[in-house]
Each structure stands twice: as structure tokens, then as C-alpha cells.
Design an enzyme around this catalytic site. Sequence first.
Site, PDB file in Angstrom:
ATOM      1  N   LYS A  13       0.831  -1.206   0.000  1.00  0.00           N
ATOM      2  CA  LYS A  13       0.000   0.000   0.000  1.00  0.00           C
ATOM      3  C   LYS A  13       0.867   1.259   0.000  1.00  0.00           C
ATOM      4  O   LYS A  13       0.678   2.150  -0.821  1.00  0.00           O
ATOM      5  CB  LYS A  13      -0.944   0.005   1.219  1.00  0.00           C
ATOM      6  CG  LYS A  13      -1.858  -1.226   1.281  1.00  0.00           C
ATOM      7  CD  LYS A  13      -2.814  -1.188   2.471  1.00  0.00           C
ATOM      8  CE  LYS A  13      -2.156  -1.215   3.834  1.00  0.00           C
ATOM      9  NZ  LYS A  13      -1.403  -2.471   4.127  1.00  0.00           N
ATOM     10  N   ARG A  88      -9.736   0.069   8.916  1.00  0.00           N
ATOM     11  CA  ARG A  88      -9.230  -1.272   9.167  1.00  0.00           C
ATOM     12  C   ARG A  88     -10.218  -2.104   9.974  1.00  0.00           C
ATOM     13  O   ARG A  88      -9.932  -3.253  10.281  1.00  0.00           O
ATOM     14  CB  ARG A  88      -7.939  -1.166   9.972  1.00  0.00           C
ATOM     15  CG  ARG A  88      -6.643  -1.446   9.209  1.00  0.00           C
ATOM     16  CD  ARG A  88      -5.518  -1.183  10.200  1.00  0.00           C
ATOM     17  NE  ARG A  88      -4.258  -1.774   9.914  1.00  0.00           N
ATOM     18  CZ  ARG A  88      -3.248  -1.178   9.293  1.00  0.00           C
ATOM     19  NH1 ARG A  88      -3.396   0.017   8.765  1.00  0.00           N
ATOM     20  NH2 ARG A  88      -2.097  -1.777   9.184  1.00  0.00           N
ATOM     21  N   ARG A 127      11.688  -5.194   5.060  1.00  0.00           N
ATOM     22  CA  ARG A 127      11.297  -3.796   4.811  1.00  0.00           C
ATOM     23  C   ARG A 127      12.188  -2.813   5.559  1.00  0.00           C
ATOM     24  O   ARG A 127      12.481  -2.981   6.739  1.00  0.00           O
ATOM     25  CB  ARG A 127       9.838  -3.594   5.237  1.00  0.00           C
ATOM     26  CG  ARG A 127       9.397  -2.134   5.208  1.00  0.00           C
ATOM     27  CD  ARG A 127       7.913  -1.985   5.131  1.00  0.00           C
ATOM     28  NE  ARG A 127       7.198  -2.380   6.322  1.00  0.00           N
ATOM     29  CZ  ARG A 127       5.865  -2.344   6.431  1.00  0.00           C
ATOM     30  NH1 ARG A 127       5.127  -1.905   5.433  1.00  0.00           N
ATOM     31  NH2 ARG A 127       5.283  -2.729   7.541  1.00  0.00           N
ATOM     32  N   ARG A 160      11.247  -0.989  11.038  1.00  0.00           N
ATOM     33  CA  ARG A 160      10.214  -0.743  12.053  1.00  0.00           C
ATOM     34  C   ARG A 160      10.274  -1.819  13.127  1.00  0.00           C
ATOM     35  O   ARG A 160      10.433  -2.989  12.818  1.00  0.00           O
ATOM     36  CB  ARG A 160       8.828  -0.729  11.397  1.00  0.00           C
ATOM     37  CG  ARG A 160       8.499   0.608  10.769  1.00  0.00           C
ATOM     38  CD  ARG A 160       7.294   0.551   9.885  1.00  0.00           C
ATOM     39  NE  ARG A 160       6.142  -0.130  10.483  1.00  0.00           N
ATOM     40  CZ  ARG A 160       4.978  -0.293   9.861  1.00  0.00           C
ATOM     41  NH1 ARG A 160       4.812   0.189   8.649  1.00  0.00           N
ATOM     42  NH2 ARG A 160       3.993  -0.925  10.455  1.00  0.00           N
ATOM     43  N   ARG A 171       0.184  -9.336  13.359  1.00  0.00           N
ATOM     44  CA  ARG A 171      -0.544  -8.335  12.567  1.00  0.00           C
ATOM     45  C   ARG A 171      -1.348  -8.996  11.458  1.00  0.00           C
ATOM     46  O   ARG A 171      -2.433  -8.531  11.122  1.00  0.00           O
ATOM     47  CB  ARG A 171       0.424  -7.299  12.012  1.00  0.00           C
ATOM     48  CG  ARG A 171       0.818  -6.275  13.087  1.00  0.00           C
ATOM     49  CD  ARG A 171       2.153  -5.613  12.798  1.00  0.00           C
ATOM     50  NE  ARG A 171       2.147  -4.879  11.568  1.00  0.00           N
ATOM     51  CZ  ARG A 171       3.217  -4.712  10.786  1.00  0.00           C
ATOM     52  NH1 ARG A 171       4.379  -5.238  11.129  1.00  0.00           N
ATOM     53  NH2 ARG A 171       3.124  -4.027   9.683  1.00  0.00           N
TER      54      ARG A 171
HETATM   55  P1  ADP Z   1       1.401  -1.692   7.559  1.00  0.00           P
HETATM   56  O1  ADP Z   1       1.953  -0.714   6.586  1.00  0.00           O
HETATM   57  O2  ADP Z   1       2.379  -2.735   7.914  1.00  0.00           O
HETATM   58  O3  ADP Z   1       0.068  -2.214   7.132  1.00  0.00           O
HETATM   59  P2  ADP Z   1       0.713   0.576   9.185  1.00  0.00           P
HETATM   60  O4  ADP Z   1       1.892   1.436   9.076  1.00  0.00           O
HETATM   61  O5  ADP Z   1      -0.465   0.898   8.330  1.00  0.00           O
HETATM   62  O6  ADP Z   1       1.172  -0.930   8.928  1.00  0.00           O
HETATM   63  O7  ADP Z   1       0.212   0.509  10.680  1.00  0.00           O
HETATM   64  C1  ADP Z   1       1.117   0.296  11.743  1.00  0.00           C
HETATM   65  C2  ADP Z   1       0.342   0.117  13.038  1.00  0.00           C
HETATM   66  O8  ADP Z   1      -0.395   1.316  13.329  1.00  0.00           O
HETATM   67  C3  ADP Z   1      -0.706  -0.987  13.018  1.00  0.00           C
HETATM   68  O9  ADP Z   1      -0.173  -2.273  13.304  1.00  0.00           O
HETATM   69  C4  ADP Z   1      -1.660  -0.497  14.123  1.00  0.00           C
HETATM   70  O10 ADP Z   1      -1.132  -0.729  15.412  1.00  0.00           O
HETATM   71  C5  ADP Z   1      -1.666   1.013  13.892  1.00  0.00           C
HETATM   72  N1  ADP Z   1      -2.722   1.401  12.912  1.00  0.00           N
HETATM   73  C6  ADP Z   1      -2.537   1.929  11.690  1.00  0.00           C
HETATM   74  N2  ADP Z   1      -3.715   2.167  11.096  1.00  0.00           N
HETATM   75  C7  ADP Z   1      -4.679   1.764  11.961  1.00  0.00           C
HETATM   76  C8  ADP Z   1      -6.107   1.725  11.918  1.00  0.00           C
HETATM   77  N3  ADP Z   1      -6.798   2.161  10.855  1.00  0.00           N
HETATM   78  N4  ADP Z   1      -6.762   1.229  13.010  1.00  0.00           N
HETATM   79  C9  ADP Z   1      -6.091   0.816  14.091  1.00  0.00           C
HETATM   80  N5  ADP Z   1      -4.754   0.809  14.189  1.00  0.00           N
HETATM   81  C10 ADP Z   1      -4.046   1.280  13.134  1.00  0.00           C
HETATM   82  P1  ADP Z   2       2.101  -1.881   3.226  1.00  0.00           P
HETATM   83  O1  ADP Z   2       2.090  -0.376   3.237  1.00  0.00           O
HETATM   84  O2  ADP Z   2       0.911  -2.465   2.520  1.00  0.00           O
HETATM   85  O3  ADP Z   2       2.304  -2.478   4.577  1.00  0.00           O
HETATM   86  P2  ADP Z   2       4.697  -1.561   1.874  1.00  0.00           P
HETATM   87  O4  ADP Z   2       4.383  -0.698   0.709  1.00  0.00           O
HETATM   88  O5  ADP Z   2       5.396  -0.963   3.019  1.00  0.00           O
HETATM   89  O6  ADP Z   2       3.357  -2.361   2.352  1.00  0.00           O
HETATM   90  O7  ADP Z   2       5.548  -2.817   1.322  1.00  0.00           O
HETATM   91  C1  ADP Z   2       6.029  -3.831   2.192  1.00  0.00           C
HETATM   92  C2  ADP Z   2       7.422  -4.266   1.731  1.00  0.00           C
HETATM   93  O8  ADP Z   2       7.326  -5.003   0.509  1.00  0.00           O
HETATM   94  C3  ADP Z   2       8.377  -3.114   1.440  1.00  0.00           C
HETATM   95  O9  ADP Z   2       9.654  -3.539   1.838  1.00  0.00           O
HETATM   96  C4  ADP Z   2       8.305  -2.938  -0.075  1.00  0.00           C
HETATM   97  O10 ADP Z   2       9.527  -2.450  -0.606  1.00  0.00           O
HETATM   98  C5  ADP Z   2       8.034  -4.353  -0.548  1.00  0.00           C
HETATM   99  N1  ADP Z   2       7.147  -4.453  -1.715  1.00  0.00           N
HETATM  100  C6  ADP Z   2       6.044  -3.710  -1.972  1.00  0.00           C
HETATM  101  N2  ADP Z   2       5.435  -4.111  -3.110  1.00  0.00           N
HETATM  102  C7  ADP Z   2       6.159  -5.170  -3.580  1.00  0.00           C
HETATM  103  C8  ADP Z   2       6.038  -6.039  -4.730  1.00  0.00           C
HETATM  104  N3  ADP Z   2       5.031  -5.904  -5.603  1.00  0.00           N
HETATM  105  N4  ADP Z   2       6.962  -7.001  -4.886  1.00  0.00           N
HETATM  106  C9  ADP Z   2       7.974  -7.148  -3.997  1.00  0.00           C
HETATM  107  N5  ADP Z   2       8.163  -6.374  -2.903  1.00  0.00           N
HETATM  108  C10 ADP Z   2       7.257  -5.387  -2.687  1.00  0.00           C
END
Ligand code: ADP
Ligand code: ADP
Length: 213
Positions: A13, A88, A127, A160, A171
Site C-alpha cells: 500500500k 481497518r 522492509r 520498524r 498483525r
Molecule cells: P502496515 O503498513 O504494515 O500495514 P501501518 O503502518 O499501516 O502498517 O500501521 C502500523 C500500526 O499502526 C498498526 O499495526 C496499528 O497498530 C496502527 N494502525 C494503523 N492504522 C490503523 C487503523 N486504521 N486502526 C487501528 N490501528 C491502526
Molecule cells: P504496506 O504499506 O501495505 O504495509 P509496503 O508498501 O510498506 O506495504 O511494502 C512492504 C514491503 O514489501 C516493502 O519492503 C516494499 O519495498 C516491498 N514491496 C512492496 N510491493 C512489492 C512487490 N510488488 N513485490 C515485492 N516487494 C514489494
Amino acid sequence: MYVILLGPPGAGKGTQAANISKTFALAHVASGELFREAMSSGSELGLQAKSFVDRGELVPDELTIKLVMSRLEKPDCEFGCLLDGFPRTTGQAEALDSGFAAENKKVDKVLFIKVSDEELLRRLSGRWICKSCQTPYHMVSSPPKEAGRCDKCGGELYQRSDDTPETARNRLGVYFRETAPLISYYHNQGKLVELNGDKSIDEVGVDLIGALR
Ligand code: ADP
Ligand code: ADP
Ligand code: ZN
């Protein structure tokens, strides 16, 4: 245009958001980034969120909704934005719908990025994120040109603390329990577009842009 990026942690995302928000001139609103900012500033909200984020749990709806809805009131979101990581839970989705309805706005499209579980764990464990601009990198699939430095802004890259294998697995469980129900929530509203997120970053990017044109 109000667009939601829906998908499990590690789906891509954040990676895809930069491209989409540039292409369609949409503000990028990432709830996880808002929480990380609040935690590093040491604000009251950050302190309240920290224990949940650290354990890979969701921050309670009340806090999350307050944080994101007040972000959506800023002028750059007046005509649209790209929501990444929010909603979420069903409660968050309902709060967003009713908040928008009160202002004659609506969610236009929900892009659901689907990725297999093994691939998600691989992505989260490799990541690295830029401390300054939050751009995500990956050791293997998306490395920076210079080790430890952001290509875009030269910022320092870090891992992270919630991307450890144990917290990442938690998660994913939370995602299936609390967030996956939103797939049918938005499908029933006729807004869901499902995309194969197992493809390369560029291929997924092309599919996402295509889905919004
Ligand atoms: P990822 O990119 O791995 O999906 P995020 O950066 O979006 O993770 O979120 C990191 C953490 O922040 C989540 O594990 C949760 O603890 C909190 N968080 C983010 N968005 C939400 C949401 N919409 N509702 C509740 N907690 C959230
Ligand atoms: P989210 O915001 O959904 O948690 P991220 O955009 O942070 O996910 O991506 C998670 C990890 O996977 C990052 O290290 C990113 O560089 C990698 N990544 C994202 N998209 C792809 C893909 N299509 N193929 C391989 N690696 C990816
Ligand atoms: Zn950067």
C-alpha cells in the site's frame, strides 16, 4: 475522488501510494504514519497508541477515528485523497461513511491488493523505511541505490520495530480477524476492485492506475 487502499500489512500500500497520489494529485493519508508521527512527537495520542502499535494490535477505533477524521478536515483533502491503512475495522468504515455523508462526500473506489501470506512475511521482514519521508524499501525486491539511504531525500533508513517476525505474524492474524470483513463491506457497496499484488512493484502499479482511470 476518495480512494481507499485496502490490503494486509506488507501488501504494498505505502509503496504504491506515492505513485497513485502523484498521478491523480491526491493527498496521501496513511494512518500508520500518523501514529508513528504522534509517537515520535511524544503527544498524548502517541502515548496512548504506542502499546497497541508495539504489540501489532489495532489502536482502538475511538482514537483512530478521531486522528484520521481530523486529518481529513485539512484543506488538501477537500476534494479527495488516498487513504492508506484506514479504515481497518467495520466500525471505522461506518464512521468514515457517516462522516463523509454529513459533508456530501463519498468513498469512490476501494482498491484491494491481494498477496499470499508467505510473500507478506518475506516483505515485512525485509522492509526498510525512510526516517524522513517514510518511503518503503526492501532489501531484496526494492533496495535503495546507496545502502541505508533514501533515494528520494537522502534520509536514513530504519527497520520498524513492529516488523519482527513475531509481531508481523500477529498483525496478519489481526488483519484476517478485523480488516478482511471490509472486503465484503465494500464489495456490497459496489466499490471494490481486487488486484493481484503478488506481481512486481511496477506491474501492480500499472494495474492500480488502470483501475482508477
Ligand atoms: P502496515 O503498513 O504494515 O500495514 P501501518 O503502518 O499501516 O502498517 O500501521 C502500523 C500500526 O499502526 C498498526 O499495526 C496499528 O497498530 C496502527 N494502525 C494503523 N492504522 C490503523 C487503523 N486504521 N486502526 C487501528 N490501528 C491502526
Ligand atoms: P504496506 O504499506 O501495505 O504495509 P509496503 O508498501 O510498506 O506495504 O511494502 C512492504 C514491503 O514489501 C516493502 O519492503 C516494499 O519495498 C516491498 N514491496 C512492496 N510491493 C512489492 C512487490 N510488488 N513485490 C515485492 N516487494 C514489494
Ligand atoms: Zn526519504
